[in-house]
Design a protein around this motif. Sequence first.
Motif, PDB file in Angstrom:
ATOM      1  N   PHE A 183       4.084  -9.999  -2.130  1.00 54.54           N
ATOM      2  CA  PHE A 183       2.698  -9.571  -1.938  1.00 54.54           C
ATOM      3  C   PHE A 183       1.716 -10.292  -2.849  1.00 54.54           C
ATOM      4  N   ASP A 184       0.471 -10.339  -2.376  1.00 49.94           N
ATOM      5  CA  ASP A 184      -0.625 -10.881  -3.184  1.00 49.94           C
ATOM      6  C   ASP A 184      -1.247  -9.804  -4.069  1.00 49.94           C
ATOM      7  N   TRP A 185      -1.242  -8.562  -3.588  1.00 46.91           N
ATOM      8  CA  TRP A 185      -1.816  -7.419  -4.305  1.00 46.91           C
ATOM      9  C   TRP A 185      -0.842  -6.251  -4.229  1.00 46.91           C
ATOM     10  N   ILE A 186      -0.856  -5.411  -5.251  1.00 52.52           N
ATOM     11  CA  ILE A 186      -0.147  -4.134  -5.222  1.00 52.52           C
ATOM     12  C   ILE A 186      -1.176  -3.050  -5.469  1.00 52.52           C
ATOM     13  N   ASP A 187      -1.379  -2.185  -4.459  1.00 51.73           N
ATOM     14  CA  ASP A 187      -2.505  -1.244  -4.457  1.00 51.73           C
ATOM     15  C   ASP A 187      -2.119   0.179  -4.828  1.00 51.73           C
ATOM     16  N   SER A 188      -0.896   0.409  -5.296  1.00 56.09           N
ATOM     17  CA  SER A 188      -0.423   1.788  -5.463  1.00 56.09           C
ATOM     18  C   SER A 188       0.227   2.017  -6.821  1.00 56.09           C
ATOM     19  N   VAL A 189      -0.354   1.456  -7.861  1.00 56.02           N
ATOM     20  CA  VAL A 189       0.173   1.669  -9.213  1.00 56.02           C
ATOM     21  C   VAL A 189      -0.280   3.048  -9.703  1.00 56.02           C
ATOM     22  N   ASP A 190       0.684   3.875 -10.115  1.00 57.63           N
ATOM     23  CA  ASP A 190       0.332   5.234 -10.525  1.00 57.63           C
ATOM     24  C   ASP A 190       1.007   5.665 -11.824  1.00 57.63           C
ATOM     25  N   SER A 191       1.589   4.708 -12.558  1.00 58.76           N
ATOM     26  CA  SER A 191       2.181   5.048 -13.853  1.00 58.76           C
ATOM     27  C   SER A 191       2.257   3.789 -14.708  1.00 58.76           C
ATOM     28  N   LEU A 192       2.270   3.994 -16.014  1.00 63.11           N
ATOM     29  CA  LEU A 192       2.389   2.864 -16.931  1.00 63.11           C
ATOM     30  C   LEU A 192       3.772   2.232 -16.817  1.00 63.11           C
ATOM     31  N   LYS A 193       4.784   3.057 -16.548  1.00 66.77           N
ATOM     32  CA  LYS A 193       6.137   2.525 -16.371  1.00 66.77           C
ATOM     33  C   LYS A 193       6.184   1.523 -15.228  1.00 66.77           C
ATOM     34  N   LEU A 194       5.643   1.904 -14.081  1.00 67.95           N
ATOM     35  CA  LEU A 194       5.628   1.008 -12.936  1.00 67.95           C
ATOM     36  C   LEU A 194       4.807  -0.236 -13.238  1.00 67.95           C
ATOM     37  N   ILE A 236       0.807  -1.217   0.000  1.00 66.50           N
ATOM     38  CA  ILE A 236       0.000   0.000   0.000  1.00 66.50           C
ATOM     39  C   ILE A 236       0.845   1.275   0.000  1.00 66.50           C
ATOM     40  N   GLY A 237       2.159   1.149  -0.154  1.00 67.90           N
ATOM     41  CA  GLY A 237       3.016   2.327  -0.135  1.00 67.90           C
ATOM     42  C   GLY A 237       3.472   2.733  -1.521  1.00 67.90           C
ATOM     43  N   HIS A 238       4.348   3.716  -1.560  1.00 69.00           N
ATOM     44  CA  HIS A 238       4.934   4.140  -2.842  1.00 69.00           C
ATOM     45  C   HIS A 238       5.927   3.074  -3.287  1.00 69.00           C
ATOM     46  N   LEU A 239       5.757   2.579  -4.495  1.00 71.05           N
ATOM     47  CA  LEU A 239       6.612   1.509  -5.001  1.00 71.05           C
ATOM     48  C   LEU A 239       7.534   2.048  -6.078  1.00 71.05           C
ATOM     49  N   GLN A 240       8.836   1.900  -5.849  1.00 71.92           N
ATOM     50  CA  GLN A 240       9.822   2.256  -6.855  1.00 71.92           C
ATOM     51  C   GLN A 240       9.966   1.098  -7.834  1.00 71.92           C
ATOM     52  N   SER A 241      10.246   1.449  -9.085  1.00 74.64           N
ATOM     53  CA  SER A 241      10.337   0.420 -10.119  1.00 74.64           C
ATOM     54  C   SER A 241      11.369  -0.649  -9.783  1.00 74.64           C
ATOM     55  N   VAL A 251      -3.876  -5.581  -9.202  1.00 76.39           N
ATOM     56  CA  VAL A 251      -3.363  -4.264  -8.813  1.00 76.39           C
ATOM     57  C   VAL A 251      -4.507  -3.272  -8.701  1.00 76.39           C
ATOM     58  N   LEU A 252      -4.300  -2.262  -7.874  1.00 73.91           N
ATOM     59  CA  LEU A 252      -5.178  -1.107  -7.806  1.00 73.91           C
ATOM     60  C   LEU A 252      -4.415   0.107  -8.320  1.00 73.91           C
ATOM     61  N   ILE A 253      -5.125   1.006  -8.956  1.00 78.81           N
ATOM     62  CA  ILE A 253      -4.542   2.276  -9.387  1.00 78.81           C
ATOM     63  C   ILE A 253      -4.720   3.293  -8.274  1.00 78.81           C
ATOM     64  N   GLN A 254      -3.630   3.951  -7.906  1.00 77.54           N
ATOM     65  CA  GLN A 254      -3.709   4.965  -6.848  1.00 77.54           C
ATOM     66  C   GLN A 254      -4.069   6.315  -7.436  1.00 77.54           C
ATOM     67  N   LEU A 255      -5.104   6.904  -6.884  1.00 75.37           N
ATOM     68  CA  LEU A 255      -5.537   8.233  -7.292  1.00 75.37           C
ATOM     69  C   LEU A 255      -4.935   9.279  -6.355  1.00 75.37           C
ATOM     70  N   LYS A 256      -4.573  10.395  -6.909  1.00 75.65           N
ATOM     71  CA  LYS A 256      -4.026  11.500  -6.107  1.00 75.65           C
ATOM     72  C   LYS A 256      -5.144  12.507  -5.828  1.00 75.65           C
ATOM     73  N   LEU A 257      -5.473  12.673  -4.557  1.00 73.80           N
ATOM     74  CA  LEU A 257      -6.567  13.549  -4.161  1.00 73.80           C
ATOM     75  C   LEU A 257      -6.096  14.792  -3.427  1.00 73.80           C
ATOM     76  N   THR A 258      -4.777  14.958  -3.287  1.00 76.46           N
ATOM     77  CA  THR A 258      -4.232  16.111  -2.573  1.00 76.46           C
ATOM     78  C   THR A 258      -3.216  16.826  -3.447  1.00 76.46           C
ATOM     79  N   ASP A 259      -2.810  18.006  -2.979  1.00 74.73           N
ATOM     80  CA  ASP A 259      -1.768  18.763  -3.665  1.00 74.73           C
ATOM     81  C   ASP A 259      -0.384  18.483  -3.094  1.00 74.73           C
ATOM     82  N   SER A 260      -0.290  17.572  -2.158  1.00 75.34           N
ATOM     83  CA  SER A 260       0.987  17.298  -1.501  1.00 75.34           C
ATOM     84  C   SER A 260       1.998  16.725  -2.488  1.00 75.34           C
ATOM     85  N   PRO A 261       3.198  17.318  -2.570  1.00 70.66           N
ATOM     86  CA  PRO A 261       4.210  16.804  -3.489  1.00 70.66           C
ATOM     87  C   PRO A 261       4.749  15.438  -3.084  1.00 70.66           C
ATOM     88  N   THR A 262       4.547  15.040  -1.830  1.00 74.60           N
ATOM     89  CA  THR A 262       5.034  13.748  -1.373  1.00 74.60           C
ATOM     90  C   THR A 262       3.993  12.644  -1.553  1.00 74.60           C
TER      91      THR A 262
END
Length: 240
Positions: free
Chosen positions: A106-117, A91-96, A134-145
């Motif tokens: 893992f059984d699931w990856i819930d934080s896919v946010d790019s086609l590259k990843l 459920i965290g940020h996953l680096q390639s 996999v789940l696609i992670q949506l960004k709902l905030t303006d936070s750069p992190t």
Amino acid sequence: MLVESTRKRKLLDNFQCAADKIAAACLKGGRDVSAVELLAVTKYADPLETGYLIESGKIKTAGESKVQNAGDKWVDGALAKTRKAVNLHFIGHLQSNKAAGAVEIFDWIDSVDSLKLAGHISRHAGIKGKKMPVLIQLKLTDSPTQGGISPGEAPGLLEEIRKLPFLCPSGYMAIAPEADDTETLRPLFAGVKRLFDKDFRGALNEYGFRNYLSLGMSHDFEIAVQEGSNLPRIGSLLFS
């Protein structure tokens, strides 16, 4: 050191409190409580306490946010003996460069946010002979992190991910912005639910996996569940 009896009672009480709050939210939202699954966020929890709740039949789905830490606990550590009893979600940020390890653990990856990843995950899943939900992670905030893709771009990414041979896109995940009054998050959650309903129809998808809308954490999951989340992520409430 084993979990002491007083702490065991507290953990069971915490879990029941979370379950009761989910049931009440379902009642208020006109939803079937059996459609909602609690994801226990175990990344900061004592593995012995996590193991106790698993062995007690409470935790069936768990989430971790770091590949190495998860491996240390669930593959080589105290939770290895209970690993098969849970569905383990990343459920965290996953680096390639961590995709191979994530696919392995893992059984699931819930934080896919790019086609590259997504491509890296699919490639490593193929090497393992594995179909990866996999789940696609949506960004709902303006936070750069904060990771994720904008809701407007998500359907396009979903269309591309569906072309990858070893991925099974199965829903959306998002982290809401912090709010002093969680009631203000209701329109945001409702908007994500509309997008989810449009892009993921039915309880199960064509891959045979459940479609998940993973919204809500310990501080806002009741509003999220009322608005349609079926995989709230609860950590601090369980292990306080």
